[in-house]
Design a protein around this motif. Structure first.
Motif, PDB file in Angstrom:
ATOM      1  N   LEU A   1       0.441  -1.428  -0.079  1.00  0.00           N
ATOM      2  CA  LEU A   1       0.048   0.053  -0.136  1.00  0.00           C
ATOM      3  C   LEU A   1       0.992   1.401  -0.167  1.00  0.00           C
ATOM      4  O   LEU A   1       0.599   2.265  -0.734  1.00  0.00           O
ATOM      5  N   PRO A   2       1.785   1.488   1.304  1.00  0.00           N
ATOM      6  CA  PRO A   2       2.180   2.496   0.610  1.00  0.00           C
ATOM      7  C   PRO A   2       3.189   2.756   0.061  1.00  0.00           C
ATOM      8  O   PRO A   2       3.996   4.125  -0.365  1.00  0.00           O
ATOM      9  N   ARG A   3       3.658   2.273  -1.117  1.00  0.00           N
ATOM     10  CA  ARG A   3       4.449   2.181  -3.035  1.00  0.00           C
ATOM     11  C   ARG A   3       3.595   1.977  -3.812  1.00  0.00           C
ATOM     12  O   ARG A   3       4.038   2.649  -4.701  1.00  0.00           O
ATOM     13  N   LEU A   4       1.927   2.813  -3.662  1.00  0.00           N
ATOM     14  CA  LEU A   4       1.253   2.355  -5.180  1.00  0.00           C
ATOM     15  C   LEU A   4       1.963   3.849  -5.909  1.00  0.00           C
ATOM     16  O   LEU A   4       0.983   3.225  -6.981  1.00  0.00           O
ATOM     17  N   THR A   5       1.891   4.684  -5.119  1.00  0.00           N
ATOM     18  CA  THR A   5       1.975   5.685  -6.277  1.00  0.00           C
ATOM     19  C   THR A   5       3.628   6.554  -6.317  1.00  0.00           C
ATOM     20  O   THR A   5       3.618   7.519  -6.987  1.00  0.00           O
ATOM     21  N   GLU A   6       4.824   5.578  -6.348  1.00  0.00           N
ATOM     22  CA  GLU A   6       5.920   5.413  -6.783  1.00  0.00           C
ATOM     23  C   GLU A   6       5.694   5.421  -8.303  1.00  0.00           C
ATOM     24  O   GLU A   6       4.995   4.400  -8.451  1.00  0.00           O
ATOM     25  N   ARG A   7       6.663   5.938  -8.832  1.00  0.00           N
ATOM     26  CA  ARG A   7       6.596   5.484 -10.315  1.00  0.00           C
ATOM     27  C   ARG A   7       7.033   4.417 -10.208  1.00  0.00           C
ATOM     28  O   ARG A   7       7.967   3.446  -9.833  1.00  0.00           O
ATOM     29  N   PHE A   8       5.951   3.333 -11.184  1.00  0.00           N
ATOM     30  CA  PHE A   8       6.798   2.521 -11.656  1.00  0.00           C
ATOM     31  C   PHE A   8       6.502   1.554 -11.166  1.00  0.00           C
ATOM     32  O   PHE A   8       7.040  -0.202 -11.379  1.00  0.00           O
TER      33      PHE A   8
END
Ligand code: ADP
Length: 299
Positions: free
Chosen positions: A226-233
């Motif tokens: 969940l915490p990484r979902l908006t990271e590019r790629f």
């Protein structure tokens, strides 16, 4: 950390003096590093389909020459790869355009009810093809706010597109609009059975809010992702997404647009429980407000 030392004239009592300067480059370095990583990732993502295309071209000119069935299959794969490259380039251009606009407060009158209905209409053929139902749940009255119309369409579209992509056949996707939420509602919990994580905190001082929630009956997302979902790629490994491989840029785009609107983004999900993304948008007019320094989203 950079440290510089410069000797000074001796003090009145003959004491030896030096000027020490400490320069903290951490933030600059971090931004620079983000840029370098981004370029490396973008090149890698573009090169992957290209390498595959070159491989298939070689095969088509080589041992698949006299085999029409194999040729047909390979051409199908090549087409999908070319389409993916196109989507990647479109998303990369979108992202850089949004970044450029991030310092200018949006100023159009936008009705989110209309946006939700338009997106549902636009994606209806795609939903039908996948055997998924789209439900729209909006108030009778318009949900007006000051924003960038096309960018807000893109937010709802990216979230709905994901919901469709990860939905099982026969599932349904719901787009709900709620108007006039107080700041507490924008920050408070909703569903009990899922993990809830704010991915972008709205500017609570700018409430009341309009909330758009896009929920699905898909596989859900494990907590650690969940915490990484908006990271590019960033993409969750091994997740089925129908016949289309995503770019991993959709949610990064959503976050940047919401950031420009002083909005927020919350994900609620758990494996087997489906997923819901809620975008919170303040109604207040950003152009009239005293402009605070922009928050910089570097992901
Ligand atoms: P993509 O183009 O890969 O969909 P996004 O940035 O839109 O990129 O999403 C990042 C990742 O988050 C996806 O690859 C997927 O693993 C996960 N994801 C996003 N939306 C959903 C959803 N509705 N259900 C399950 N997983 C999702």
């Amino acid at each position: 950390l950079r440290v510089a030392a410069r000797p000074l004239e001796p003090g009145p009592d003959g004491a030896r003096l030096a000027l020490l300067t400490f320069h903290d480059d951490t933030e600059l370095y971090r931004i620079e590093q983000t840029r370098v990583d981004f370029l490396a990732n973008a090149s890698h993502e573009l090169r992957t389909p290209l390498t595959s295309l070159r491989g298939f071209i070689e095969t088509l000119r080589g041992h698949a020459r006299g085999d029409p069935a194999a040729q047909d299959r390979f051409l199908g794969i090549m087409q999908a790869q070319a389409e993916r490259m196109s989507r990647l380039i479109d998303d990369l251009l979108s992202l850089s355009r949004i970044e450029l606009s991030e310092h200018v407060p949006p100023s159009e009158a936008v009705d989110l009810v209309e946006v939700a209905r338009d997106v549902a209409d636009a994606l209806a053929p795609q939903a039908k093809a996948r055997g998924v139902r789209i439900e729209v749940d909006t108030p009778e009255a318009p949900a007006q706010l000051t924003g960038d119309h096309d960018q807000l369409v893109q937010v709802v579209q990216n979230l709905t597109d994901n919901a469709l992509k990860y939905s099982p056949e026969g599932g349904s996707v719901r787009i709900a609009v709620e108007s006039g939420l107080a700041a507490e509602a924008a920050a408070g919990p909703r569903r009990k059975d899922a993990h809830r994580l704010p991915l972008l905190t709205p500017d609570l001082g700018k409430g009341p809010f309009v909330a758009v929630t896009v929920s699905d009956e898909g596989p859900g997302i494990a907590r650690e992702h969940l915490p990484r979902l908006t990271e590019r790629f960033y993409r969750v490994e091994g997740q089925k997404s129908g016949d289309r491989l995503g770019t991993g840029l959709g949610l990064a785009i959503v976050k940047h647009i919401l950031n420009r609107h002083y909005g927020g983004l919350v994900v609620e999900s758990a494996p087997g429980q489906g997923t819901a993304f809620t975008a919170y948008l303040p109604i207040s007019e950003p152009a009239e407000a005293e402009a605070p320094p922009r928050r910089i989203a570097t992901q």
